[in-house]
Design an enzyme around this catalytic site. Structure first.
Site, short mmCIF file in Angstrom:
data_model
loop_
_atom_site.label_atom_id
_atom_site.label_comp_id
_atom_site.label_asym_id
_atom_site.label_seq_id
_atom_site.Cartn_x
_atom_site.Cartn_y
_atom_site.Cartn_z
N GLU A 185 0.54 -1.14 0.31
CA GLU A 185 0.51 0.05 0.43
C GLU A 185 0.08 1.48 0.37
OE1 GLU A 185 -2.45 -0.96 3.43
OE2 GLU A 185 -3.98 -1.92 2.60
N ASN B 73 1.87 -4.80 -3.35
CA ASN B 73 0.96 -5.58 -3.18
C ASN B 73 0.08 -3.65 -2.60
OD1 ASN B 73 -1.14 -7.79 -2.45
ND2 ASN B 73 -0.93 -6.97 0.32
N HIS C 225 -10.48 -6.54 -1.77
CA HIS C 225 -10.51 -6.81 -0.40
C HIS C 225 -12.08 -5.67 -0.49
CE1 HIS C 225 -8.70 -8.03 2.78
NE2 HIS C 225 -7.41 -6.98 2.38
N GLU D 169 -5.53 -11.18 -0.95
CA GLU D 169 -6.73 -11.34 0.31
C GLU D 169 -8.16 -11.28 -0.39
OE1 GLU D 169 -5.03 -7.79 1.72
OE2 GLU D 169 -3.32 -7.63 2.02
N ASP E 70 -12.68 -10.76 0.00
CA ASP E 70 -12.84 -11.19 0.70
C ASP E 70 -14.19 -10.51 -0.30
OD1 ASP E 70 -12.46 -8.83 2.38
OD2 ASP E 70 -11.53 -10.07 3.67
#
Ligand code: XIL
Length: 338
Positions: A135, A178, A214, A249, A251
């Protein structure tokens, strides 16, 4: 138990170089047999949800703590699973001894180098891919780098430094950048793409990009900026730079979990993202951030009590999204003729 349980890993077995994984909590691996059994049965890659972050690995200056992270690696090795390392450099989960005062450039460089040397060497040969940088791009203005403690002390060249140092510490590990909200084609993914191009042009050792994924059920669909086409286009352009892509990641938070349409959307989103990853040559791993709705960061962070964002319910039963991924794998293999 659903009759498809256990099929994900069984189907994966003969796709070389392709991984499906989940983020894990070491205390649950040790403390809850169903947690550990489900992981070993369904996945061939793991990542520690928190325990390889700096706050956990170097809680006091010069004192490294690997017990919890080692437990994840030992479990992975015992079950023949690959490990992703997350994360070497981030602006969050930084220990108090780093953040308590402004750092000089020299001191910040020294801290990062010492940290990377110790952590990457400790896991040398055990971590297949490192999120070296997490990030780094500004949340509000993706044309800028985020003004983190590292950026303020060192300046933009801290990125080159950390990738080079990680590569020296373990030349065989794949090194990843990432980030979040850079999955489809948008201003932020353009910024990631340009940053990767610049790093590569300067000869910085960089092997892949992690797309966090996400997302909410509202974020992904044919009429949304993020959909199967824009995701494929983004993975393709990163692949054209010679980079691998991992979905790192995923979800899918579902604020209206009790509406059947919302649950159906979630299932379709998992199917489509996984299908895109399977179809794109550059996409070599697909990981979810947890795997059971019993343990997910979503309710707390997004303040959605019943978000049910993962592949297994709170009782470890596979959800329709799991079945959709099994189907996607079967179709993929049929097309390959294997
Ligand atoms: C989250 C964990 O899931 C939480 O348990 C923790 O409290 C905060 O961090 N992007 C990342 C992850 O790269 O490291 C974050 O993990 C979620 C967002």
């Amino acid at each position: 138990m659903s009759e498809t349980t256990g099929k994900l890993r069984a189907l994966l077995g003969d796709i070389p170089g392709f991984y499906v994984g989940a983020a894990v909590r070491p205390d649950r691996i040790a403390g809850e047999p169903q947690y550990a059994e489900t992981l070993a049965r369904e996945f061939n890659m793991l990542v520690a949800e928190n325990h390889m972050k700096m706050k956990f690995t170097q809680p006091r200056r010069g004192e490294f703590e690997f017990t919890a992270a080692d437990a994840v690696v030992v479990f992975a090795q015992a079950n023949d699973m690959a490990v992703r390392g997350h994360t070497l450099v981030w602006h969050l989960a930084v220990p108090g001894w780093v953040t308590e005062r402004e750092l000089s450039r020299g001191e910040a460089i020294d801290i990062l180098h010492t940290h990377i040397d110790a952590v990457v060497r400790h896991f040398k040969g055990k971590v297949m891919a490192w999120d070296v940088m997490n990030e780094a791009i500004d949340h509000d203005d993706p044309t800028r780098l985020r003004e983190t403690i590292w950026y303020r002390a060192i300046g933009p060249d801290y990125l080159d430094m950390i990738f080079r140092r990680a590569h020296e510490a373990d030349p065989d590990a794949l090194l990843f950048y990432n980030d979040y909200e850079a999955e489809g084609m948008n201003a932020k993914s353009d910024a990631v793409y340009e940053l990767m191009k610049d790093l590569l042009a300067r000869g910085v050792p960089l092997h892949g990009v992690g797309l966090q994924m996400h997302i909410s059920v509202e974020d992904f669909g044919p009429d949304k900026p993020l959909n199967a086409q824009t995701l494929a286009a983004n993975i393709e352009r990163l692949g054209a730079l010679g980079l691998q892509v991992h979905v790192t990641e995923m979800d899918v938070r579902t604020p209206n979990e009790h509406a059947p349409e919302a649950r159906a959307r979630r299932t379709e989103i998992y199917r489509e993202v996984f299908e895109v990853c399977l179809a794109q040559e550059a996409c070599t791993a697909f990981l979810t951030w947890g795997f059971t709705d019993k343990y997910t960061w979503v309710p707390k962070f997004f303040e959605i009590p019943d978000a049910a964002p993962l592949l297994f319910d709170a009782d470890y039963q596979p959800k329709p999204a799991y079945d959709a991924m099994v189907e996607a794998l079967k179709h993929y293999k049929e097309r390959l003729g294997t």
